[in-house]
Design a protein around this motif. Structure first.
Motif, short mmCIF file in Angstrom:
data_model
loop_
_atom_site.label_atom_id
_atom_site.label_comp_id
_atom_site.label_asym_id
_atom_site.label_seq_id
_atom_site.Cartn_x
_atom_site.Cartn_y
_atom_site.Cartn_z
N SER A 128 0.82 -1.20 0.00
CA SER A 128 0.00 0.00 0.00
C SER A 128 0.86 1.25 0.00
O SER A 128 0.63 2.19 -0.79
N TYR A 129 1.87 1.29 0.86
CA TYR A 129 2.68 2.50 0.96
C TYR A 129 3.68 2.62 -0.19
O TYR A 129 4.07 3.73 -0.57
N TRP A 130 4.09 1.51 -0.76
CA TRP A 130 4.87 1.58 -2.00
C TRP A 130 4.04 2.31 -3.06
O TRP A 130 4.53 3.21 -3.75
N ALA A 131 2.78 1.94 -3.17
CA ALA A 131 1.90 2.55 -4.18
C ALA A 131 1.63 4.01 -3.86
O ALA A 131 1.63 4.87 -4.75
N ARG A 187 -6.83 3.61 -9.49
CA ARG A 187 -6.15 3.85 -8.21
C ARG A 187 -6.88 3.09 -7.11
O ARG A 187 -7.42 3.65 -6.16
N THR A 188 -6.86 1.76 -7.22
CA THR A 188 -7.64 0.95 -6.31
C THR A 188 -6.94 -0.39 -6.08
O THR A 188 -5.83 -0.63 -6.56
N GLU A 224 3.22 3.75 -8.39
CA GLU A 224 3.36 2.49 -9.11
C GLU A 224 2.50 1.41 -8.47
O GLU A 224 1.98 1.58 -7.37
N LEU A 225 2.37 0.28 -9.18
CA LEU A 225 1.60 -0.83 -8.67
C LEU A 225 2.31 -1.49 -7.50
O LEU A 225 3.47 -1.91 -7.60
N VAL A 260 -2.97 -1.30 -5.78
CA VAL A 260 -2.35 -2.50 -5.20
C VAL A 260 -2.99 -3.75 -5.82
O VAL A 260 -4.21 -3.81 -5.97
N LEU A 261 -2.15 -4.71 -6.15
CA LEU A 261 -2.60 -6.03 -6.59
C LEU A 261 -2.22 -7.05 -5.54
O LEU A 261 -1.05 -7.15 -5.14
N ALA A 262 -3.20 -7.82 -5.08
CA ALA A 262 -2.95 -8.93 -4.16
C ALA A 262 -3.10 -10.24 -4.93
O ALA A 262 -4.09 -10.46 -5.63
#
Length: 535
Positions: A59-62, A152-153, A67-68, A95-97
């Motif tokens: 999350s915080y990287w994004a 952005r989700t 970026e993703l 974010v992709l999980a």
């Protein structure tokens, strides 16, 4: 066309879309995917201690990069991801999980660790899909990545264990310019520009509230504030976007500091969002500027504008060419600014033992570098930080809507990985540190030199204050904190214990200069915030 197993094909596709790091926790049903990451070589894998930590890191990287962010968990670990995914979902971070799932033949049965993941994740994601067929997985992955970035989700894919090793045709699609370059509105402004401009011209005592959307509009905001004669409030989530040295900046507003002139304001221009501050705003018209119409608060729809934010500000400036405001408003702004500066000076001189939390925040002004990244966890201390820390270009990251404890340390790890040459500081409470302290081992294992400052008052102070303010009996708010400095040494990091204000600056500088994971455990007083908002 060459063939690879599905795990390798998915990793190649992630790499083709410039994914640089994956945060996760190993588990039985994602081991083939981890093997593929190791063999591919261009994506760094950070093995977290807990899945919530991995999701917070993504999350915080994004949030930090745009970026993703990608996180990984087993089927059982999927439940733990939800805390960090909700943080990303509420704050519009892409974010992709990716999670494992039981074999397709066992879905719906009473087999170990099976549950309907989509029913859980749909609460904290725009898209959550099960992969049911290996050949279609690549298209699903592209859909998940593109929707996460464009909207952005948060998106999510669950992959049954037996599909990882199935062979698929591999020809990864390169990162499309449509997504890489972002949407371009070509100067288009959505909303009633004339109505908004008229509202601004009628105002005599305006305030500009700068949210995160002000990040790329600093020069335009500077000109607007000068022309409109406005005071400036910086939202907690946007601290550092505007330097505190501007003569119009009153800092943040909230439980620790609310300037009296706020209630005189007759018009508020909000650049982006200010979720925490909205409840403190005066009963005056609010104009919100955002990139997209759906981001506008429903209460402000009639007077607000959407589009390219710097362009909107510059356009509004044309309507303010001969604007004249209240001649005494500037004096009120100067008086409020002086009041805050006096508060900070008094806090910096506070010699109380245990340490007053405001004294700690004031001390940060002299030791934090101008390009530092500061990640702030949830707790009463964040309001003292808002009052006393005078930002001068630092990047400050904190939860906006979800406000979950435990994000500060994982966020700092993601920030340091992205910016290894910048000072990175995690500011956390003792409760938040207890929730994420395992990730200190991740910092040591991966040699990520972050400095963790713990505000240790052995209490969930905000919850205690709210219970007392509501006439409730405080229960369950005590925290049995260990000596976090000793824990740091036991984990392979460096530890500093601060029990007196006179130790603050020296200990903070020593920890920050180490270039190694370090914890500064500051024993703080239980100090009630000047005001407590019960909402």
């Amino acid at each position: 066309m060459a063939q690879q197993n599905l795990a390798a094909a998915m990793v190649r596709q992630l790499a083709a879309w410039n994914v640089k790091v994956i945060f996760g926790v190993a588990g039985n049903d994602v081991l083939p995917f981890l093997d593929a990451v190791a063999r591919e070589g261009s994506i760094r894998y950070i093995g977290a201690v807990h899945e919530a930590g991995a999701a917070f890191m993504a999350s915080y990287w994004a949030k930090l990069t745009g970026e993703l962010g990608v996180c990984l968990a087993s089927a059982a670990g999927t439940i733990n991801l939800a805390e960090g995914l909700m943080d990303a979902y509420m704050d519009h971070a892409p974010v992709l999980a990716v999670t494992g799932q039981v074999a397709t033949a066992k879905i719906g049965t009473r087999v170990k660790q099976y549950f309907d993941q989509q029913s859980l994740i749909k609460n904290c994601a725009f898209l959550s899909e099960p992969v049911t067929d290996a050949p279609s997985a690549q298209l699903l992955l592209v859909r998940a990545m593109s929707q996460a970035l464009l909207r952005r989700t948060v998106t999510h894919l669950s992959v049954p264990f037996n599909l990882w090793n199935e062979k698929v045709d591999t020809k990864p699609g390169f990162f499309p310019a449509l997504i890489r370059n972002g949407a371009r509105l070509n100067g288009q402004i959505t909303g009633d520009l004339a109505r908004t401009a008229a509202l601004m011209r009628q105002a005599r005592k305006p305030i500009v509230v700068v949210g995160r959307r002000g990040k790329d509009a600093g020069q335009a905001i500077r000109r607007l504030v000068t022309t409109w004669g406005a005071a400036v409030v910086v939202a907690q989530e946007a601290k550092g976007v505007i330097p505190d040295e501007w003569p119009e900046v009153l800092g943040g507003i909230g439980e620790a500091w609310t300037p009296s002139l706020l209630h005189e304001c007759d018009c508020v221009l909000m650049i982006g969002s200010a979720g925490y501050e909205e409840k403190f705003l005066p009963k005056a018209p609010v104009i919100q500027i955002e990139n997209e119409p759906w981001q506008i608060n429903e209460a402000y729809l009639w007077d607000s504008l959407a589009g390219d934010v710097p362009h909107i500000i510059e356009t509004l400036m044309k309507y303010l060419g001969d604007y004249e405001g209240d001649p005494f408003w500037k004096d009120s702004i100067s008086a409020a600014r002086k009041e805050r500066c006096n508060l900070i000076a008094a806090d910096a001189a506070n010699g109380d033992r245990p340490v007053h939390p405001a004294r700690l925040m004031a001390a940060l002004n002299g030791v934090i570098t101008g390009d530092a990244v500061i990640t702030v966890d949830e707790g009463a201390f964040m309001h003292w930080f808002d009052r006393d820390f005078q930002a001068a270009g630092q990047t400050v990251l904190m939860p906006s809507r979800w406000r979950s404890m435990g994000s500060g340390l994982p966020a700092a790890l993601a920030a340091k990985i992205r910016y290894p040459d910048r000072q990175v500081v995690a500011l956390v409470g003792d409760g938040g540190m207890l929730m994420s302290m395992g990730e200190l081992s991740t910092a040591v294992k991966c040699n990520i030199p972050v400095t963790v400052i713990v505000v240790n008052n052995r209490l969930l102070a905000l919850e205690k204050d709210k219970m007392l303010a509501s006439g409730l009996v405080p229960l369950g708010v005590e925290v049995r904190s260990p000596d976090f400095s000793a824990y740091a040494w036991a984990s392979g990091a460096k530890g500093f214990l601060v029990e007196d204000a006179a130790q603050l600056e020296g200990s903070l500088r020593a920890a920050l200069n180490l270039q190694a994971p370090a914890v500064v455990d500051v024993v703080c007083r239980d100090v009630k915030l000047p005001t407590v908002n019960l909402s």
